[in-house]
Design an enzyme around this catalytic site. Sequence first.
Site, short mmCIF file in Angstrom:
data_model
loop_
_atom_site.label_atom_id
_atom_site.label_comp_id
_atom_site.label_asym_id
_atom_site.label_seq_id
_atom_site.Cartn_x
_atom_site.Cartn_y
_atom_site.Cartn_z
NE ARG A 1 -1.58 1.70 3.57
CZ ARG A 1 -1.43 1.54 4.79
NH1 ARG A 1 -2.06 0.47 5.39
NH2 ARG A 1 -0.67 2.46 5.47
CG HIS B 1 -6.00 2.30 6.63
ND1 HIS B 1 -6.46 1.22 5.98
CD2 HIS B 1 -6.95 2.92 7.53
CE1 HIS B 1 -7.49 1.04 6.76
NE2 HIS B 1 -7.93 1.96 7.40
CE1 TYR C 1 1.60 2.05 8.56
CE2 TYR C 1 0.60 3.90 10.13
CZ TYR C 1 0.64 3.11 8.90
OH TYR C 1 -0.54 3.22 8.08
#
Lengths: 322, 357
Positions: free
Chosen positions: B255, B259, B268
Amino acid sequence: MKLNMVEAINLALKQEMKKDGNVIVLGEDVGVDGGVFRVTEGLLKLYGEKRVLDTPLAESGIIGTSIGMAAYGLKPVAEVQFSGFMYPGFDQLISHASRIRNRSRGMFSCPMVVRAPYSGGIRALEHHSESMEAIYVHTPGLKVVIPSRPYDAKGLLISSIRDPDPVIFLEPKRVYRAIKEEVPEEEYTLPLGKCNVVKEGNEITVVSYGAMMKLVLEAVEKLENVSAEVIDVRTLSPLDDETIINSVKKTGRCVIVHEAPRSCGFAAEIIARINEKALLSLEAPVKRITGYDTVIPLAKLENEYLPSVKRIMHGIEEVLSF
Amino acid sequence: MKKVLEQFGVEYLQILKEDGSIDEHLMPKLTSKQIKEMYKAMVLARIFDNKLLALQRQGSVGTIAQSTGQEASAVGSAFALEKNDFIFPSFRESGALLYRGLPMDNIIRVFGWDERGAKAENVNAFTMSIPVATHLLHAVGYGMACNIKNDKKVIMAYFGDGATSEGDFHEAMNFAGVFNAPVVFICQNNQFAISMPREKQTKAKSLAQKAIAYGFRGIQVDGNDVFAVYSAAKDAADNARKGRGPTLIECYTYRIADHTTSDDASKYRTEKELNEWKKKDPIDRLRKYMEKKKLWNKKDEGKLVKELQDSVNKAAEKAMAIEKPDIEDIFKYMYKEMTNELKEELNDLKESLKYEA
């Protein structure tokens, strides 16, 4: 012919499956075993494995795949073995079954029935005696039906199967075999969203549904001198409050009986409607005779917990003498 | 006594390498026209994604989930389907939905706070599901219905790596196996469920191998390789159509975006990791292949990008021009016929709004 509720539901399933090839029955042990209460007995033999599906032991799976079948255009009638085991599948009901029509602006719908034996009084294990109907009533998009007798069970189930929206059909197992009555062999429907005035009267309105109806009728019969109007709600959602309101306007007094926990229980909703639409007709506060806000106890204390004929009689007398 | 009951292996498939070369033996049958069609669908997904992001930044739509980097998985899988087949998308499948013919303005409207966007006839796709993994059971139920009705459709269900931790994923896989449902499960393993890396979802080495426990085939493919995705999806779809049941395809991808637009992935994951994956870009890779094969040149590229940008802009304008829905719409679709209770509540609301005005 005289049938009990198990036989009446079984007959309704057989006839609807015969009439409509899109009606599918699925659930745990519904095929070879005919269901743990024998409600689906004989269906497998009549309609075969394609239409009577013994599923893996997974409630979310049963309800979730039913949603997919309904989206396809079938009419699944899913059985959850006991309503106390419905919760793993509740996500599927509240997140999808009840919303698909709305989410897709009517492009998809969810014409399915989830049947489950429900409520107490059969000396069962924990999780087998619950009355959590209010959570389904509180879920927008579901319909909730609870029959109290064989005749109603057949007509209401046929209507539920033919309904274009998801219906939770809760079967009070305490009266599965306790009442035997004349049930027409031919198919018939009873309207969803309509209360049934079981007995007319003009001094007090007694509202109930499910297994409690039998006790209510016994209580009213024993109170020979009281003219009670008895209403069987039959469909909790959508609720026909008009019948209840008109009755309360006539009698001025009301008692509501259910075995589900009291707080935010169905009686609370009826009281709210009376408050909104018939407050000035009341001669006494509306009384609710219900289970308590506890876990329903096992059989050693179950009789004390559940509303009894005497408790109902006492409640009616109390409201009458207010 | 002690003996081996069964032994298993998990396959991995890559056909198109990062430099645009292919493994000729594994290359599926595709005409030049089809390859260009795939490319076009992937570029459209990317341009559409960027447009959605721009609309979100200017406040015209709400939170969106981008699919940049995952175009090969979306398009390669959907390309294996026939018109009458049916897909169950998650919330990050614009690429597959657009390829299946869902009008762009519909998707823009859904993210732009308008339920009416979800309604699109004749697309053969279920309405987008936001809860994770719950829609996999719908896909299986739909497939079971096809079996009951002897309808030779293939059902394709999309979900992410995080979904494989949900109970409904396992129930769906189990039902699909038991009832031999014609379902192709497309797991977009984009390495993260919001901030949670794949390693924290399962101790298993691959997600593909989860199929083995349910008695059917699972395969991991390079999810940035549109030929590998297509090849695996085509095999799976052919099998399903022939009555050989379900398949799980794990598309190993990444990805590239956050998100959703409410997320900040820099918290992260590292810039270095992101850049490594950008080198594996599925669109660049396919373009390199096409250029090598003299199927594509700079002029074609310029023409395509302009054409797609124009159509995306037009769709956005169309979506933005649509009038606000009626107040009745809140109540109208709860049941086929509005209940008396809802009618009363609608009147209540109308009265309140009159007062508030």
